[in-house]
Write a protein that holds these residues in place. Structure first.
Motif, PDB file in Angstrom:
ATOM      1  N   MET A   1      -1.068  -4.548   3.553  1.00 27.70           N
ATOM      2  CA  MET A   1      -0.187  -5.411   2.762  1.00 27.70           C
ATOM      3  C   MET A   1      -0.326  -5.097   1.273  1.00 27.70           C
ATOM      4  N   TYR A   2      -1.547  -4.835   0.827  1.00 23.32           N
ATOM      5  CA  TYR A   2      -1.778  -4.471  -0.579  1.00 23.32           C
ATOM      6  C   TYR A   2      -1.012  -3.195  -0.923  1.00 23.32           C
ATOM      7  N   PHE A   3      -1.091  -2.203  -0.052  1.00 22.34           N
ATOM      8  CA  PHE A   3      -0.360  -0.958  -0.277  1.00 22.34           C
ATOM      9  C   PHE A   3       1.141  -1.221  -0.325  1.00 22.34           C
ATOM     10  N   THR A   4       1.642  -2.058   0.592  1.00 24.59           N
ATOM     11  CA  THR A   4       3.070  -2.335   0.663  1.00 24.59           C
ATOM     12  C   THR A   4       3.570  -2.992  -0.614  1.00 24.59           C
ATOM     13  N   VAL A   5       2.863  -4.032  -1.068  1.00 27.30           N
ATOM     14  CA  VAL A   5       3.296  -4.751  -2.266  1.00 27.30           C
ATOM     15  C   VAL A   5       3.184  -3.864  -3.506  1.00 27.30           C
ATOM     16  N   ALA A   6       2.100  -3.109  -3.606  1.00 27.91           N
ATOM     17  CA  ALA A   6       1.925  -2.223  -4.762  1.00 27.91           C
ATOM     18  C   ALA A   6       2.995  -1.140  -4.788  1.00 27.91           C
ATOM     19  N   THR A   7       3.432  -0.703  -3.617  1.00 25.49           N
ATOM     20  CA  THR A   7       4.450   0.348  -3.551  1.00 25.49           C
ATOM     21  C   THR A   7       5.839  -0.192  -3.826  1.00 25.49           C
ATOM     22  N   LEU A   8       6.201  -1.309  -3.194  1.00 29.94           N
ATOM     23  CA  LEU A   8       7.566  -1.805  -3.370  1.00 29.94           C
ATOM     24  C   LEU A   8       7.792  -2.397  -4.757  1.00 29.94           C
ATOM     25  N   THR A   9       6.722  -2.789  -5.455  1.00 32.86           N
ATOM     26  CA  THR A   9       6.878  -3.233  -6.839  1.00 32.86           C
ATOM     27  C   THR A   9       6.749  -2.074  -7.815  1.00 32.86           C
ATOM     28  N   THR A  10       6.531  -0.890  -7.294  1.00 27.23           N
ATOM     29  CA  THR A  10       6.335   0.346  -8.074  1.00 27.23           C
ATOM     30  C   THR A  10       5.171   0.219  -9.061  1.00 27.23           C
ATOM     31  N   THR A  11       4.190  -0.652  -8.733  1.00 24.50           N
ATOM     32  CA  THR A  11       3.012  -0.782  -9.597  1.00 24.50           C
ATOM     33  C   THR A  11       2.197   0.501  -9.587  1.00 24.50           C
ATOM     34  N   GLY A  12       1.934   1.024  -8.394  1.00 17.64           N
ATOM     35  CA  GLY A  12       1.289   2.324  -8.266  1.00 17.64           C
ATOM     36  C   GLY A  12      -0.136   2.390  -8.790  1.00 17.64           C
ATOM     37  N   TYR A  13      -1.016   1.527  -8.293  1.00 17.94           N
ATOM     38  CA  TYR A  13      -2.417   1.593  -8.727  1.00 17.94           C
ATOM     39  C   TYR A  13      -3.087   2.897  -8.286  1.00 17.94           C
ATOM     40  N   GLY A  14      -2.688   3.415  -7.144  1.00 16.23           N
ATOM     41  CA  GLY A  14      -3.207   4.700  -6.708  1.00 16.23           C
ATOM     42  C   GLY A  14      -4.493   4.637  -5.920  1.00 16.23           C
ATOM     43  N   ASP A  15      -5.076   3.445  -5.707  1.00 16.54           N
ATOM     44  CA  ASP A  15      -6.318   3.371  -4.949  1.00 16.54           C
ATOM     45  C   ASP A  15      -6.083   3.490  -3.450  1.00 16.54           C
ATOM     46  N   ILE A  16      -4.885   3.142  -2.989  1.00 17.46           N
ATOM     47  CA  ILE A  16      -4.500   3.363  -1.593  1.00 17.46           C
ATOM     48  C   ILE A  16      -3.194   4.144  -1.605  1.00 17.46           C
ATOM     49  N   THR A  17      -3.241   5.383  -1.172  1.00 16.32           N
ATOM     50  CA  THR A  17      -2.058   6.238  -1.191  1.00 16.32           C
ATOM     51  C   THR A  17      -1.914   6.947   0.150  1.00 16.32           C
TER      52      THR A  17
END
Length: 256
Positions: free
Chosen positions: A173-189
């Motif tokens: 879920m963290y990856f999904t939210v970070a991706t769809l908001t285009t935040t892109g933290y990069g810790d899960i890719t």
């Protein structure tokens, strides 16, 4: 048998208080099953959980059979995406003990029924002034929620290493939210070609849903009321005349 069919059809289509309450009870059941699916996604199966899954599957199957029985076009009913989602859910519930926890979480597809239930929307539009005023925002929020849940389940099944973390679904879920908001933290890719294509789809779909939700919240709210002359469905809450044809409207309102 004809009397039984008429009774079942009345429960699913009539506008009586008992029928409306029955359909609301089904919606509550849908929410409870989704919470159940999420809560038990990675819980080891024991006899009690297997029994609960089987009982839930029986209730969903009975609901599906009832709706198929009263459908005017049964063949078309079997091809609808919501019917297929229910079939997947029922199948997964009966084979749960032999599925991995990741794949079993695909039962969240049951949530698709919450978006496009015609009778639910009809009842809410008729019974709730708040829903009539905020319908677009509510539906946009539900669309976004189901998108996040289904996308998280997909990434969990196909891309997330469930052995690398104690909370794999939270990671998904963290990856999904970070991706769809285009935040892109990069810790899960996702580094594979398939994972990158999946990430692109999440970004595009997520941005579109966020824009839809933002528009529903920011733009002036409309109420759903069909104009008898031109058929226009959306009007301002305090509209007296149809903006399209000028016909006098009688929109139900509780006043200021």
């Amino acid at each position: 048998m004809a009397h039984l069919k008429a009774t079942v059809e009345a429960l699913y289509t009539a506008h009586s208080r008992g029928a409306v309450r029955f359909r609301y009870a089904l919606i509550v059941f849908d929410f409870v099953t989704i919470l159940f699916f999420i809560a038990t996604a990675h819980v080891p199966y024991d006899a009690a959980l297997v029994l609960a899954s089987r009982l839930t599957g029986v209730v969903i199957a009975l609901d599906l059979l009832a709706r198929w029985w009263i459908a005017q076009d049964r063949r078309f009913f079997l091809t609808r995406i919501y019917t297929l989602a229910d079939v997947i859910v029922i199948g997964s519930l009966f084979v749960d003990p032999w599925l991995s926890g990741d794949l079993a979480f695909l039962r969240v597809l049951r949530g698709l029924r919450l978006i496009h239930s015609y009778h639910l929307l009809y009842d809410l539009r008729r019974d709730s002034h708040w829903f009539r005023t905020h319908e677009d925002a509510v539906i946009a929020t539900i669309n976004l929620f189901v998108f996040v849940m289904v996308t998280s389940a997909t990434s969990l099944v196909f891309f997330i290493d469930t052995t690398a973390s104690a909370t794999p679904f939270i990671d998904a879920m963290y990856f999904t939210v970070a991706t769809l908001t285009t935040t892109g933290y990069g810790d899960i890719t996702l580094t594979t070609p398939g994972g990158k294509i999946f990430s692109i789809c999440v970004m595009v779909g997520g941005v579109a849903l966020f824009v839809q939700l933002a528009q529903a919240i920011i733009r002036p709210q409309k109420v759903r009321h069909k104009c008898e002359s031109c058929g226009l469905l959306r009007h301002d809450p305090d509209a007296v005349h149809c903006k399209h044809c000028g016909t006098l409207l009688c929109i139900e309102t509780e006043g200021v």
